[in-house]
Every structure is written in structure tokens, then in C-alpha cells.
Scaffold this motif. Sequence first.
Motif: not given
Length: 64
Positions: A23, A52, A54, A60, A63
Motif C-alpha cells: 500500500d 492496508k 505493507y 509502513r 507511508d
Amino acid sequence: MFVVCMLVPWPDGEDEGGMVECDNRVCMLQWFHFECVGHFECVGLNRKPRGKWYCSAECRIADK
């Protein structure tokens, strides 16, 4: 499109063949076959995760 194993991904990036996308939109790897996720996590995936997903802690954090 990139996949971690460098094998041919499913057509059009669809996850019908068991793929999941990180994501984080700037992830260098982007797409993962469910079975290849096991090389990065304790267990592989057998279905698309809810919410989501990752591929790494770095993705993570980046983002946010």
C-alpha cells in the motif's frame, strides 16, 4: 510493475492468481505473489489481507 521474485506477474496486475500490492505507492517492489510473502514474513499469504498491507516496516513508516 515489479514483483519481488522477478517471475512474470499476473496479467494487468490483478490479484486473481494470488498477488498483493504494497500500500506504499512508492514501494520499490510493489507486487508480491502470496507464496513469495513467506520469504519476508513468518508465513505466506493465502488470500488478500483486509485493510492496508505493507511489505515491510520501512514502507509502513514511509507511508505516514
